[in-house]
Design a protein around this motif. Structure first.
Motif, mmCIF file in Angstrom:
data_model
loop_
_atom_site.group_PDB
_atom_site.id
_atom_site.type_symbol
_atom_site.label_atom_id
_atom_site.label_comp_id
_atom_site.label_asym_id
_atom_site.label_seq_id
_atom_site.Cartn_x
_atom_site.Cartn_y
_atom_site.Cartn_z
ATOM 1 N N PRO B 103 0.852 -1.198 0.000
ATOM 2 C CA PRO B 103 0.000 0.000 0.000
ATOM 3 C C PRO B 103 0.887 1.247 0.000
ATOM 4 N N SER B 104 0.482 2.259 -0.722
ATOM 5 C CA SER B 104 1.317 3.451 -0.850
ATOM 6 C C SER B 104 1.629 4.062 0.509
ATOM 7 N N HIS B 105 0.642 3.980 1.437
ATOM 8 C CA HIS B 105 0.866 4.641 2.719
ATOM 9 C C HIS B 105 1.898 3.923 3.581
ATOM 10 N N SER B 106 2.277 2.708 3.216
ATOM 11 C CA SER B 106 3.264 2.007 4.038
ATOM 12 C C SER B 106 4.681 2.252 3.522
ATOM 13 N N TYR B 107 4.779 2.947 2.398
ATOM 14 C CA TYR B 107 6.089 3.123 1.765
ATOM 15 C C TYR B 107 7.013 4.014 2.587
ATOM 16 N N ALA B 108 6.457 5.048 3.173
ATOM 17 C CA ALA B 108 7.282 5.960 3.967
ATOM 18 C C ALA B 108 7.926 5.204 5.130
ATOM 19 N N ASP B 126 -2.331 0.056 -4.369
ATOM 20 C CA ASP B 126 -3.574 0.830 -4.421
ATOM 21 C C ASP B 126 -3.580 1.791 -5.610
ATOM 22 N N PRO B 128 -4.196 5.395 -7.305
ATOM 23 C CA PRO B 128 -4.068 6.783 -6.817
ATOM 24 C C PRO B 128 -5.461 7.403 -6.645
ATOM 25 N N HIS B 130 -6.647 10.172 -7.495
ATOM 26 C CA HIS B 130 -7.219 10.863 -8.669
ATOM 27 C C HIS B 130 -7.879 9.865 -9.608
ATOM 28 N N ARG B 155 -3.918 4.900 8.178
ATOM 29 C CA ARG B 155 -2.780 5.610 7.621
ATOM 30 C C ARG B 155 -3.102 6.115 6.216
ATOM 31 N N GLU B 157 -4.529 8.519 3.372
ATOM 32 C CA GLU B 157 -4.514 9.965 3.232
ATOM 33 C C GLU B 157 -5.928 10.475 2.976
ATOM 34 N N GLU B 164 -9.151 15.929 -3.309
ATOM 35 C CA GLU B 164 -9.299 15.419 -4.677
ATOM 36 C C GLU B 164 -10.785 15.364 -5.062
ATOM 37 N N PRO B 201 -9.233 0.582 1.874
ATOM 38 C CA PRO B 201 -8.524 -0.538 2.493
ATOM 39 C C PRO B 201 -8.111 -0.230 3.935
ATOM 40 N N ASP B 202 -9.052 -0.363 4.824
ATOM 41 C CA ASP B 202 -8.806 -0.130 6.245
ATOM 42 C C ASP B 202 -9.327 -1.384 6.941
#
Lengths: 676, 308
Positions: B103-108, B126, B128, B130, B155, B157, B164, B201-202
């Motif tokens: 998931p993009s939010h876990s990348y950081a 996931d 984006p 947009h 997590r 956004e 958006e 996805p929560d």
């Protein structure tokens, strides 16, 4: 790609915390999920249904303010809701029948509650309350292909709330005039693989008001007055319980378990009746229903269901005819098993087919009626089976063909085929035209075939021997043209049905103890339902039906059959006279800020002569207005309190229901509901 | 075949072709790739098969069937599949790493575990926001109040989604579920104010246990649920936009080829290839007329947001 980089950097800035457990992973995306909205759960939209259909949903149930299920059918165009007594309601389509209303199938979650020996619905012994109902679908017209045997004039299909629909506790108390006294406790819990809910309730009222003056200024003698006036003995108390569980151990299987119980005591009989004096009728009704649904890879669905219903009634009373108490009872057991398979051949063609087997047993008895008759027992069993298939074929995106039929062998050995075909044409995205023809049969009731020689009291202790062996199923053929306009831009839908329903082989009582066929009638009319939302917070539903009937009743009356003797002024056709020319209803509801809501309902029915009643029971024009006002107090943390006030027959319009004694004066009640 | 589908196929074919054309002795030759799967089940095998098949011949590919099997084995590039493998590898090596299917939010969080290591990238699982919003606009242009239920410790956004959505005339009807809140009370309040429910996805909310009653509640109110996977659509969601393991594998192979040539990893990216699924039975029952998946895809690919 520039955008992606930008997102990556902003993510970097925003989330400085390390990856934590509990965050989503690829399993959220690729996990297997249960097929929740499978074919049997999805209801057919009006624009695709093969019949005309009225849906009464929860919002309407609440807004109507009604506290008894049969009253809800006043919101269906062309329906007649009658009361033999306050504790003995009946519902029919196409005017008034006799008090048993045998020409409509009624089901709760697919369980037929159209019961022997009378082939009627005992509405007061249903083990559910109004709050247990999710919605009601009323099919106007024969629908044997989809709803089984005896779906003759129409079908009432009550769908109760899902087991997982409620999580928490609800307590509700209703108090009002005419002895209205309802208490209910509901509890529900949702779990990982098991959801369940249950209801425990008590409902009571004292029925209708007394008739205090001769109806319709009808001249009555003093002795008639003694019998007619102040003769409303129809209080009713029910104690009921129901439980529903949904067990879903995996993604493809679902098990539904339901059981319920109702202990009902109702006041029946009349001051002036020698055979049926005022007394209590006791009923104990219970059911167990098991269902299993499996969804396969190809999205076909197998549904297996079994249910058992037990319906016991007994009464003890003293008449002026005999020196001792008469005790009689009728006990009915029903077992049915049904298997149904839904098979999507392609995206445009789906077949639903299956088979069912049903066994009914009626045990009736009365104590000694010496010196008139000895003690008597009858035990009668019938077994019936049916095969059914229904195909839904989208020939083109605009054209939908629904075709199907049911082949049945009823409990008396009659074999009948009930076909149905309907073509829906979506002229535009918002407008659908439908034309259809369907046929259905009504199996003779045990009461009609085995009519008892003696009928003291309220119950029918059916004869052990068949007195009318040649009495055949009645047949109804319906032809209709429908129109549905769903104008989303105007928040309006308009549903029209132009129909001709032809009843043939109609049954009637030709001698003191026998029934025969030979009545025929045609019902023609136009029904309309208009729904409009003024804005997000207010809705209006208007139903109108204009109908006329013609039959061979006059000829049958001339031939000497008492059943068709017309009590109708200036009309020999008692069937025509018992069908109100116009009937209408309107329900408006509005929500205000501050969790306030208001709704008002208006009901209209033209004058009519109830089918098998005397001239004294003539029903003049019926007008009634009900209103409900409610406020919700949110206490936070999921706790809320609702207070509702319902006023029925707001303007105290004088009208009677089926029997002249049934007077419904203005009444009101308050409901307090606590949820947490 | 629709033009959109054609484009995707052509892209895929060109990737395969590119792999075949890489001459022996060029950079790809001898590139040692270690594929670390989170688990050995079919999901990861599907990824591994497509990935293997779309790599150029010169690449030496070794696979580990479970995340635990990775103990710092040497490779020129470690490609991880799934969150578990990504975490394991990030913790145990400083070698170049491409984390796919996360998931993009876990990348950081993943980057934080590899401070100063420039050779890290990802292909997210996931879509984006947009694209998700364009999708909503294509499917249900009339429905503007988008209900989103999420947990307070999500997590995701949500703020980015909100802006958006509002950029395109939608309103986000959000509700954050705390650990003491009742999911269904919150859900009812969201449903009351919304005309679409957008699943996110929560896992505190959209678990396989909760999904049945979430779907039934929204269906009862005639509010369509927009899901984020094929199984949502089968379960009863109106539609979903998502990427399959095979599509992510194709994208990963493209990144691998690029790495073999430049020894640099592309920036972390969202899925390039995606699927659209529509449950027409549910659409009909709710009285919604939804375009076929192919037309929706075409509309999405034409939308200006997609050009960004």
């Amino acid at each position: 790609m520039l955008k992606h980089t930008h997102i990556t950097f902003s993510l970097l800035l925003a989330c400085q915390t390390v990856y934590a457990a509990g965050s989503s992973s690829e399993m959220d995306y690729y996990q297997e999920l249960p097929v929740v909205l499978s074919a049997s759960r999805l209801s057919q939209p009006l624009s695709e249904a093969p019949n005309a259909m009225t849906v009464i949903d929860r919002k309407m149930i609440v807004a109507s303010g009604f506290r008894s299920i049969p009253d809800l059918f006043k919101l269906v165009p062309g329906m007649y809701v009658g009361y033999y007594k306050g504790s003995q309601p009946f519902v029919s389509y196409h005017g008034s029948p006799d008090q048993y209303a045998r020409r409509m199938q009624v089901m709760i979650d697919g369980r037929s509650i159209y019961m022997p020996p009378m082939s009627m619905v005992d509405w007061t012994t249903l083990p559910i309350t109004l709050d247990d109902i999710e919605r009601i679908e009323v099919i106007r017209g024969p629908a044997a292909a989809s709803h089984g045997a005896n779906s003759t004039q129409g079908v009432i299909s009550i769908i109760t709330r899902e087991a997982g629909e409620m999580g928490g506790t609800q307590l509700s108390v209703t108090r009002g005039g005419k002895g209205v006294n309802d208490v209910s406790a509901r509890f529900g819990k949702r779990g990982e693989t098991l959801d369940y809910r249950m209801t425990l309730a008590y409902t009571a009222d004292n029925g209708f008001d007394n008739l205090t003056a001769p109806p319709n200024d009808y001249p009555i003698t003093k002795s008639q007055a003694l019998d007619l006036l102040y003769n409303s003995h129809d209080s009713n108390q029910a104690r009921l319980f129901n439980y529903r569980a949904d067990y879903h151990p995996n993604a493809i299987d679902r098990f539904d378990v339901q059981f319920g119980f109702n202990r009902n005591v109702k006041n029946v009989g009349w001051n002036d009746s020698t055979g049926n004096p005022v007394h209590d009728l006791f009923a104990t009704a219970g059911f167990l229903q098991l269902g299993w649904v499996r969804v396969f890879e190809n999205d076909s669905e197998l549904k297996v269901g079994y249910y058992h219903i037990r319906h016991d009634q007994h009464e003890t009373f003293l008449t002026t005819l005999l020196p001792q108490f008469i005790a009689q009872s009728v006990k009915v057991d029903r077992d049915e098993i049904e298997v149904q398979h839904t098979l999507p051949f392609s995206a445009s063609n789906r077949l639903v087919y299956g088979a069912a087997y049903r066994q009914d047993r009626t045990d009736s008895q009365y104590s000694s009626l010496a010196p008139i008759a000895p003690a008597y027992v009858s035990s009668l069993s019938t077994a019936e089976w049916r095969l059914f298939a229904h195909d839904e074929w989208r020939i083109t995106p605009r054209l939908l063909l629904n075709s199907g039929g049911m082949l049945e062998r009823d409990g008396f050995g009659n074999n009948r085929l009930s076909p149905r075909v309907a073509l829906n044409f979506h002229a535009t995205a918002q407008q659908t035209f439908r034309t259809g023809i369907s046929a259905a049969y009504r199996t003779p009731s045990l009461m009609e075939r085995n009519f008892p020689a003696l009928q003291p009291g309220e119950l029918f202790v059916v004869n052990a021997t068949t007195r009318s062996p040649g009495f055949r199923p009645e047949r109804l053929i319906s032809r209709e043209i429908g129109y549905l306009g769903e104008f989303h831009d105007w928040n309006t839908t308009l549903d029209l049905r132009l129909f001709s329903d032809l009843l043939s082989d109609g049954g009637f009582q030709n001698t003191a103890t026998t029934y025969t066929n030979g009545m025929s009638a045609e019902y023609r009319g136009l029904e309309a339902t208009l729904k409009h939302s003024f804005n997000e917070n207010s809705e209006l539903t208007v139903n109108v039906a204009r109908e006329s009937a013609s039959s061979n009743a006059a000829a049958l009356a001339a031939a000497g059959f008492r059943a068709f003797r017309s009590a109708c002024p200036g009309n020999n056709d008692t069937v025509a006279c018992s069908t109100p020319r116009n009937n209408a209803s309107a329900l408006y509801s509005r929500r205000f800020s501050g969790d306030m809501s208001f709704s008002a309902a208006w009901y209209y029915q033209d004058a009519m002569q109830p089918l098998d009643r005397g001239v004294i029971d003539y029903q003049p024009i019926q007008r009634r207005m009900d209103a409900r006002i409610a406020k919700t107090f949110n206490q936070g943390g999921g706790t809320k309190v609702d207070v509702a006030l319902v006023l029925q027959n707001l303007f105290d319009a004088k009208y009677t229901d089926y029997v002249a004694n049934n007077v419904f004066n203005r009444r009101g009640y308050v409901t307090l509901t606590l949820d947490w | 075949m629709s033009p959109a589908n054609k484009i995707v196929r052509q892209l895929l074919q060109s990737i395969l072709l590119l792999g075949c054309l890489v001459p022996v002795g060029y950079a790809a030759d001898g590139l040692n790739v270690l594929l670390v799967l989170s688990d050995s089940n079919a999901l990861y095998q599907n990824f591994a098969n497509t990935y293997r098949q779309s790599l150029p011949v010169g690449v030496q590919l070794h696979s580990l069937q479970r995340a635990e099997d990775f103990n710092g084995q040497h490779a020129d590039l470690v490609v991880t599949v799934g969150v578990k493998a990504a975490e394991r590898v990030a913790m145990n090596t400083t070698q170049p790493m491409l984390a796919v299917m996360i998931p993009s939010h876990s990348y950081a969080g993943l980057l934080a575990q590899r401070p100063g290591n420039k050779l890290t990238s990802a292909i997210f699982l996931d879509q984006p926001w947009h694209r998700q919003v364009s999708f909503l606009r294509a499917v249900l242009p009339e429905r503007r109040k988008i209900g989103v239920l999420y947990s307070t410790d999500t997590r995701l956004e949500i703020a980015a989604l909100r802006s958006e959505l509002s950029d395109h005339g939608f309103t986000l009807i959000g509700s954050a579920l705390g650990s003491d809140d009742d999911l269904f009370t919150r859900l009812e309040s969201v449903l009351t104010a919304s005309d679409v429910l957008l699943a996110v996805p929560d896992s505190a909310i959209y678990s396989s246990n909760n999904i049945r009653n979430i779907l039934l509640s929204s269906y009862r109110r005639s509010i369509p649920l927009v899901g984020f996977s094929q199984s949502y659509v089968r379960a009863g969601a109106l539609c979903a936009i998502f990427s399959t393991p095979e599509q992510l594998a194709a994208q990963a192979s493209r990144a691998t080829v690029s790495f073999s040539q430049t020894r640099k990893l592309p920036d972390a990216q969202y899925p390039v290839f995606y699927e659209i699924a529509v449950n027409h039975e549910v659409a009909r029952t709710l009285g919604l007329s939804i375009k076929p998946a192919e037309s929706l895809r075409l509309q999405l690919e034409k939308s200006p947001e997609n050009m960004r």
